[in-house]
Design an enzyme around this catalytic site. Structure first.
Site, PDB file in Angstrom:
ATOM      1  N   SER A 189       0.855  -1.192   0.000  1.00 31.88           N
ATOM      2  CA  SER A 189       0.000   0.000   0.000  1.00 31.88           C
ATOM      3  C   SER A 189       0.889   1.240   0.000  1.00 31.88           C
ATOM      4  CB  SER A 189      -0.926  -0.027   1.215  1.00 31.88           C
ATOM      5  OG  SER A 189      -1.908   0.969   1.113  1.00 31.88           O
ATOM      6  N   ASN A 190       0.374   2.368   0.410  1.00 30.24           N
ATOM      7  CA  ASN A 190       1.178   3.593   0.470  1.00 30.24           C
ATOM      8  C   ASN A 190       0.781   4.403   1.698  1.00 30.24           C
ATOM      9  OD1 ASN A 190      -1.053   5.428  -0.292  1.00 30.24           O
ATOM     10  ND2 ASN A 190      -0.967   4.251  -2.185  1.00 30.24           N
ATOM     11  N   ARG A 191       1.377   5.562   1.856  1.00 31.15           N
ATOM     12  CA  ARG A 191       1.231   6.318   3.105  1.00 31.15           C
ATOM     13  C   ARG A 191      -0.024   7.184   3.179  1.00 31.15           C
ATOM     14  NH1 ARG A 191       5.951   6.145   5.903  1.00 31.15           N
ATOM     15  NH2 ARG A 191       7.795   5.569   4.706  1.00 31.15           N
ATOM     16  N   SER A 192      -0.881   7.123   2.183  1.00 31.15           N
ATOM     17  CA  SER A 192      -2.061   8.004   2.196  1.00 31.15           C
ATOM     18  C   SER A 192      -2.960   7.710   3.400  1.00 31.15           C
ATOM     19  CB  SER A 192      -2.859   7.796   0.905  1.00 31.15           C
ATOM     20  OG  SER A 192      -4.123   8.388   1.029  1.00 31.15           O
ATOM     21  N   ALA A 227      -4.747   7.865  -3.493  1.00 26.62           N
ATOM     22  CA  ALA A 227      -3.386   7.455  -3.839  1.00 26.62           C
ATOM     23  C   ALA A 227      -3.471   5.978  -4.230  1.00 26.62           C
ATOM     24  CB  ALA A 227      -2.455   7.652  -2.654  1.00 26.62           C
TER      25      ALA A 227
END
Ligand code: CTP
Length: 429
Positions: free
Chosen positions: A224-227, A291
Site C-alpha cells: 500500500s502507500n502512506r495516504s 493514492a
C-alpha cells in the site's frame, strides 16, 4: 459495500467552518433533560462561526437557565417574556434565519408543529420561518414510537422538515430505547448538511475518491502507500458543503467519514476502478484524490507465505504487475458517454512536480490537476496541511499556498463548480 453514511461524521476538532460564517441560526430549546446538551450545541454552532439566537420554552427553563445559553452565544436569549420586549420578535427571527433547529424537541412540540399550533414564541417563530427546519427529538418511555408521534413526524417530513435522530440508548427514566437526543457534534454535522442545501453544487452529483488502495500479497500482508485519506475526505466535505450529492469511494482509512456521503468502501485498485466507472456514469464531476496503488503482486498466495519458503541466497521475490490506471479508463468511458462532465486529478510528486503534473493532465484527459510536491515539509501524506498548484490545459489556474487541507479542498471545489457552470452555459448557448 454501499451505504449512505449518516452515523460517522467529521468535525472532531472545533474550528471555524466556512459554511457557518455569517449564518443566522435560531435554536429552539424545549423541555427535556437533553437541554443540557443543547448548551453545548449552541456553543459549537457559535464556535463554527454562526450567529445563534436561542428561544427557550417555559418548560426548557426548568432544566437550564437562559444565562447558560447567553454565556456561550454572547447574545440575548428569547423566552415567552418576549411580548414585553418586542412584539414582532417571531417574524424577525423567523424571516432572517438561515436555519431553525429545535433541539431537544419534545413529543408535545412536535405535535404542535405538525398541526400548526402557535402558543409560544418558538412555535410562532416556526410558523413565520422560511428557512429549513431541523428537529432533534428527545423523549422517554416509548413516546417516540407511539403512533401519534410517528404520524406527526411523517406529516412534518412530508413538508420537508429534517429529522436528526433520536438515537437508541439509555434514557433518563432508566429505560432503554429510541428517544435519546443525538450528541451535539452529530447535530452540528446535520446542521451543516441542512445549511448546504442551496449551495453552488446543489443538484449536482460529485464522485470523490480518497485514501490508499491495498494490494494483497497473501491473506495477512499487502502493498500500500502512506495516504491517510485526509485530502480526499476534505474534498468530499467541501463538495457536501457546496450542496452536492456526493459518492465517496474510499480505500482503507481511519479518519471520520463526512456525514451525508454515499460511501463505497473498496480495497484494491481494481475494486476502486470498477466502483468509479460505475459511479461516474451520471456524475457531474470526479475528484480523483486517492493514492492508487500502481503495482500489485502478479500472483496472490491464498495461504500465509512462510519464512521457510525463503531461499537463503535469493530471498523471496514478489513479482509485481501494473494495476488499472483508473483515470485513463475514465477518459476512455467519457469519450463515449460524455460523463463525468469535469474531472480533477492529483499528482503527488517527489521531484519535477510541475512538469510531471502537466504530462499527467494531458495523458489522463483531465480538466484540472492539483500538483503537490510531497517532499515539502507540511505537504502531502498524513499532514493536516498541503500546498498545491492547480493546472488546467490553459496553464496555472491557482497556486494555493501552504494551508489546511480543508481550505485547499474548498478552493478545488470552487474551481470545479465554476467549470461546471461554464459547461452549462456552453450547452445552453
Ligand atoms: N491514478 C489512477 N489510477 C492509477 C494511479 C493513479 O487513476 N492506477 C490517479 C490518481 O488518483 C491521481 C492521478 O492518477 O489523481 C495521478 O496519480 P499519480 O500517482 O501521481 O500518477 P501515476 O499515474 O500513478 O504515475 P506515476 O506513479 O508514474 O507518477
Amino acid at each position: 459495500m454501499l451505504a449512505l453514511y449518516l452515523n460517522r461524521f467529521t468535525l472532531n476538532v472545533m474550528e471555524p467552518i466556512t459554511l457557518f460564517q455569517n449564518k443566522r441560526i435560531v435554536l429552539g430549546v424545549t423541555g427535556s433533560i437533553a437541554c443540557y446538551k443543547s448548551v453545548d450545541l449552541a456553543s459549537k454552532l457559535t464556535q463554527a462561526g454562526a450567529q445563534v439566537d436561542v428561544i427557550m420554552t417555559e418548560a426548557a427553563q426548568k432544566f437550564v437557565t437562559p444565562l447558560a445559553f447567553r454565556s456561550v452565544t454572547g447574545r440575548p436569549v428569547y423566552t415567552d417574556m418576549w411580548q414585553l420586549e418586542t412584539h414582532v420578535a417571531h417574524v424577525n427571527l423567523g424571516e432572517t434565519a438561515d436555519l431553525l433547529i429545535i433541539a431537544p424537541a419534545t413529543a408535545h412540540t412536535i405535535a404542535k408543529l405538525a398541526h400548526g399550533l402557535a402558543d409560544n414564541l418558538l412555535t410562532v417563530t416556526a410558523l413565520a420561518a422560511r428557512s429549513p427546519l431541523l428537529i432533534a427529538p428527545a423523549m422517554d418511555g416509548g413516546m417516540y414510537e407511539h403512533p401519534a408521534t410517528q404520524n406527526n413526524v411523517h406529516l412534518l417530513q412530508e413538508r420537508g422538515v429534517i429529522f436528526a435522530g433520536p438515537a437508541k440508548g439509555r434514557m433518563a427514566s432508566g429505560l432503554t430505547g429510541l428517544g435519546r437526543m443525538l450528541e451535539p457534534m452529530e447535530l452540528l454535522a446535520h446542521a451543516r448538511l441542512a445549511l448546504a442545501q442551496n449551495g453552488p453544487l446543489a443538484g449536482r452529483h460529485v464522485v470523490v475518491t480518497a485514501g490508499p488502495t491495498r494490494e494483497p500479497i497473501d491473506p495477512v500482508r499487502f502493498i500500500s502507500n502512506r495516504s491517510t485519506g485526509k485530502q480526499g475526505l476534505a474534498v468530499a466535505q467541501a463538495a457536501l458543503d457546496a450542496g452536492a450529492r456526493v459518492t465517496l469511494i474510499c480505500g482503507p482509512v481511519f479518519e471520520p467519514i463526512p456525514l451525508g456521503v454515499t460511501l463505497i468502501q473498496v480495497e484494491t485498485t481494481q475494486e476502486m476502478g470498477e466502483a468509479v466507472l460505475e459511479a461516474v456514469k451520471d456524475a457531474d464531476a470526479l475528484f480523483m484524490v486517492a493514492a492508487v496503488a500502481d503495482f500489485r503482486p502478479g500472483a496472490r498466495s491464498d495461504k500465509k507465505i512462510k519464512k521457510t519458503e525463503m531461499d537463503e541466497e535469493w530471498g523471496l521475490a514478489i513479482g509485481l504487475e501494473v494495476t488499472l490506471d483508473i483515470l485513463s479508463a475514465v477518459k476512455a468511458q467519457r469519450e463515449k458517454t460524455g460523463y463525468p462532465l469535469v474531472t480533477l486529478g492529483f499528482a503527488a510528486e517527489t521531484h519535477n512536480a510541475f512538469e510531471y503534473g502537466r504530462q499527467k493532465l494531458w495523458r489522463k484527459g483531465l480538466n484540472f490537476i492539483a500538483v503537490n510536491d510531497v517532499m515539502q515539509p507540511g505537504a502531502g501524506f498524513a499532514s493536516d496541511t498541503n500546498q498545491v498548484v492547480l493546472l488546467s490545459s490553459a496553464g496555472v489556474v491557482e497556486e494555493i499556498p501552504m494551508q489546511s487541507k480543508t481550505v485547499i479542498a474548498e478552493r478545488l471545489v470552487h474551481h470545479v463548480a465554476r467549470a461546471l457552470g461554464r459547461v452549462n452555459e456552453a450547452d445552453s448557448g
